[in-house]
Design an enzyme around this catalytic site. Structure first.
Site, short mmCIF file in Angstrom:
data_model
loop_
_atom_site.label_atom_id
_atom_site.label_comp_id
_atom_site.label_asym_id
_atom_site.label_seq_id
_atom_site.Cartn_x
_atom_site.Cartn_y
_atom_site.Cartn_z
N ARG A 131 21.91 -25.88 34.76
CA ARG A 131 20.92 -24.81 34.50
C ARG A 131 21.43 -23.42 34.83
O ARG A 131 20.67 -22.51 35.10
CB ARG A 131 19.60 -25.07 35.24
CG ARG A 131 18.93 -26.35 34.83
CD ARG A 131 17.45 -26.34 35.13
NE ARG A 131 16.84 -27.53 34.59
CZ ARG A 131 16.77 -28.68 35.22
NH1 ARG A 131 17.25 -28.78 36.45
NH2 ARG A 131 16.22 -29.72 34.66
N LYS A 153 25.96 -11.69 25.18
CA LYS A 153 25.65 -12.56 24.04
C LYS A 153 26.62 -13.72 24.07
O LYS A 153 27.84 -13.51 24.02
CB LYS A 153 25.79 -11.81 22.72
CG LYS A 153 24.57 -11.00 22.34
CD LYS A 153 24.68 -10.52 20.91
CE LYS A 153 23.48 -9.68 20.53
NZ LYS A 153 23.63 -9.08 19.18
N GLU A 195 35.93 -2.88 15.66
CA GLU A 195 34.77 -2.75 16.56
C GLU A 195 34.83 -1.42 17.33
O GLU A 195 33.79 -0.88 17.68
CB GLU A 195 34.69 -3.93 17.54
CG GLU A 195 34.51 -5.29 16.89
CD GLU A 195 33.06 -5.62 16.49
OE1 GLU A 195 32.17 -4.76 16.66
OE2 GLU A 195 32.85 -6.75 15.99
N LYS A 236 28.85 0.65 24.75
CA LYS A 236 28.16 -0.64 24.70
C LYS A 236 27.29 -0.85 25.93
O LYS A 236 26.17 -1.35 25.83
CB LYS A 236 29.16 -1.79 24.54
CG LYS A 236 28.45 -3.13 24.51
CD LYS A 236 28.99 -4.11 23.53
CE LYS A 236 28.04 -5.31 23.42
NZ LYS A 236 28.62 -6.42 22.72
N GLU A 246 17.98 -7.10 22.57
CA GLU A 246 17.99 -6.69 21.17
C GLU A 246 16.59 -6.67 20.55
O GLU A 246 16.35 -7.25 19.49
CB GLU A 246 18.94 -7.59 20.35
CG GLU A 246 19.36 -6.92 19.05
CD GLU A 246 20.47 -7.66 18.30
OE1 GLU A 246 21.52 -7.94 18.91
OE2 GLU A 246 20.27 -7.94 17.12
N ARG A 250 19.75 -2.13 20.29
CA ARG A 250 20.98 -2.94 20.33
C ARG A 250 21.38 -3.43 18.94
O ARG A 250 22.56 -3.67 18.67
CB ARG A 250 20.79 -4.13 21.29
CG ARG A 250 22.06 -4.96 21.42
CD ARG A 250 22.09 -5.89 22.61
NE ARG A 250 23.35 -6.61 22.66
CZ ARG A 250 23.77 -7.34 23.66
NH1 ARG A 250 23.01 -7.46 24.74
NH2 ARG A 250 24.92 -7.96 23.63
N ASN A 254 25.13 -4.09 15.34
CA ASN A 254 25.41 -5.02 14.24
C ASN A 254 25.84 -4.30 12.97
O ASN A 254 25.92 -4.93 11.91
CB ASN A 254 24.17 -5.88 13.94
CG ASN A 254 23.80 -6.75 15.12
OD1 ASN A 254 24.66 -7.15 15.88
ND2 ASN A 254 22.51 -7.01 15.29
N HIS A 257 27.87 -6.02 10.36
CA HIS A 257 27.93 -7.44 10.69
C HIS A 257 27.12 -8.30 9.71
O HIS A 257 27.41 -9.48 9.55
CB HIS A 257 27.43 -7.68 12.12
CG HIS A 257 28.45 -7.29 13.15
ND1 HIS A 257 28.95 -6.02 13.26
CD2 HIS A 257 29.07 -8.02 14.13
CE1 HIS A 257 29.83 -5.97 14.26
NE2 HIS A 257 29.92 -7.17 14.80
N HIS A 261 29.24 -11.12 8.48
CA HIS A 261 28.95 -12.52 8.82
C HIS A 261 28.85 -13.38 7.55
O HIS A 261 29.28 -14.53 7.53
CB HIS A 261 27.63 -12.63 9.59
CG HIS A 261 27.76 -12.26 11.05
ND1 HIS A 261 26.68 -12.16 11.90
CD2 HIS A 261 28.85 -11.97 11.79
CE1 HIS A 261 27.11 -11.82 13.10
NE2 HIS A 261 28.41 -11.70 13.07
N HIS A 276 36.89 -12.22 12.32
CA HIS A 276 35.62 -11.51 12.47
C HIS A 276 35.76 -10.00 12.24
O HIS A 276 34.99 -9.41 11.47
CB HIS A 276 35.06 -11.81 13.87
CG HIS A 276 33.81 -11.06 14.18
ND1 HIS A 276 32.62 -11.29 13.52
CD2 HIS A 276 33.55 -10.05 15.05
CE1 HIS A 276 31.69 -10.47 13.98
NE2 HIS A 276 32.22 -9.71 14.91
N1 GLY Z 1 28.20 -7.62 19.32
C1 GLY Z 1 26.89 -7.05 19.23
C2 GLY Z 1 26.13 -7.14 20.51
O1 GLY Z 1 26.67 -7.52 21.53
O2 GLY Z 1 24.96 -6.83 20.53
#
Ligand code: GLY
Length: 378
Positions: A131, A153, A195, A236, A246, A250, A254, A257, A261, A276
């Site tokens: 946990r 994330k 990035e 960031k 998010e 946040r 993206n 992305h 993606h 990526h």
């Molecule tokens: N890579 C996007 C984020 O961490 O929100």
């Protein structure tokens, strides 16, 4: 002081402010040799499972093991295949079972030693086993140092799309030794650079301009490298501190992305075909072209984004993909899974210009279809 000495001395600590779960991002060249005690101090009297991949382990595992040995910290290692396909249920199970097999307890540690795939997978496993165990990120790719290791994330891919199964789970430390990047294949370094450029395109036009002038120093390992990584991490960290889960801003991270993606999924996550950051590079150009087609941003800005990313050697168009793209309907289906769709409208990160990105949550699917129809014919 000559440039090299000055460079060697470059150290930055960026704090991710999340109350009790705040943590430091340590950034510096040869940090591993000079500041390894930052890691071992955390882990006194604990045991450690190092999660890594075969490529990274060949280069850097012994140094980490020696560091832990020097502080009498017991460790085991779980070495996985390199590549995006490792972000799977199968390898998640392998990591969880190996940690339990090694009899690690809840207060012991997991160290993610690798790029984004290992960081996401190991961080997810750390959130699940018993946990929740503590973990740190030692990012070994540029992409992981400026993005994926920061912000919590974690997760794996599903047959329905990328990163669709996961947790927000913050590490206790991010330890980014920029000298490790000297061993990174050129293609992966470029992919991570996408990035970095993203932070300029989101809301920092001065940084984008600085990148246009200074990218060569970042690639050659000059002091610009630490500067760009620290600048990206500060950007960031600010976003994550204000919107960890998010619910709002946040989502700006993206940018590029949604299209990216979809391209990765279309490549079946085969990193021989597309990594990526390459998907993000093409995706950011597409986000600007799409914004231009909606008359939000100028053709000059789209051309400037495309020209800078192309100059550093990144792909900027679907026509450069080394595989046959599926049809527009298939891509739209993936996009709808990736980003929330509500009553025929999609959420997209669009731009009014360089450094003027924004979240648009009512983009009609028809507009995306029209744009993709054209983009796929080019
Ligand atoms: N890579 C996007 C984020 O961490 O929100």
């Amino acid at each position: 002081m000559n440039q090299q000495e000055n460079h060697t001395a470059t150290r930055e600590v960026v704090k991710v402010e999340l109350g009790e779960r705040s943590y430091d991002i340590q950034i510096g060249r040869n940090l591993f040799d000079t500041d390894g005690q930052v890691i071992t101090t955390l882990m006194q009297n604990c045991r450690v499972a190092i999660v890594s991949d075969t490529n990274v382990a060949n280069l850097h595992l012994v140094a980490l093991q020696s560091l832990l040995d020097s502080a009498s910290i017991q460790h085991t290692q779980i070495i996985l295949p390199a590549g995006e396909a490792t972000k799977s249920y199968q390898h998640l199970q392998q990591v969880c079972d190996a940690v339990l097999e090694a009899r690690l307890e809840r207060n012991d540690w997991i160290i993610a030693l690798g790029g984004g795939v290992i960081g996401d997978l190991a961080g997810f496993a750390a959130g699940l086993v018993r946990r929740g165990m503590r973990f740190i990120q030692i990012p070994t790719s540029l992409l992981a140092q400026v993005d994926s290791s920061v912000g919590g994330k974690t997760g794996i891919n599903s047959s329905h799309g990328k990163n669709l199964v996961g947790l927000f789970n913050q590490p206790s430390l991010v330890f980014a030794d920029t000298a490790i990047l000297d061993t990174l294949p050129d293609r992966d370094f470029k992919a991570g650079y996408a990035e970095i450029a993203k932070y300029g395109l989101i809301d920092d036009p001065a940084f984008f301009e600085w990148l246009e002038r200074n990218w060569r120093g970042i690639f050659s390992g000059g002091p610009e490298r630490e500067e760009a990584i620290a600048h990206s991490c500060r950007a960031k960290a600010r976003v994550v501190a204000s919107d960890e889960f998010e619910n709002g801003c946040r989502a700006l991270l993206n940018l590029g992305h949604t299209f990216g993606h979809a391209l990765e999924k279309a490549a079946n996550y085969d990193t021989a075909l597309l990594v990526h950051g390459e998907g993000v590079s093409i995706g950011m150009v597409m986000a600007f072209s799409f914004s231009q087609s909606l008359e939000l941003c100028s053709a000059e800005d789209t051309a400037r984004v495309k020209s800078h990313l192309a100059e550093v050697g990144l792909p900027v168009s679907v026509s450069q993909l080394p595989f046959q793209l599926p049809g527009v309907d298939y891509l739209l289906d993936i996009i709808a899974q990736d980003k929330k769709v509500s009553r025929g409208k999609l959420t997209f990160i669009l731009a009014r210009g360089i450094g003027k990105s924004f979240i648009q949550n009512d983009v009609p699917i028809e507009k995306v279809r029209q744009f993709l129809d054209k983009a796929l014919k080019q």
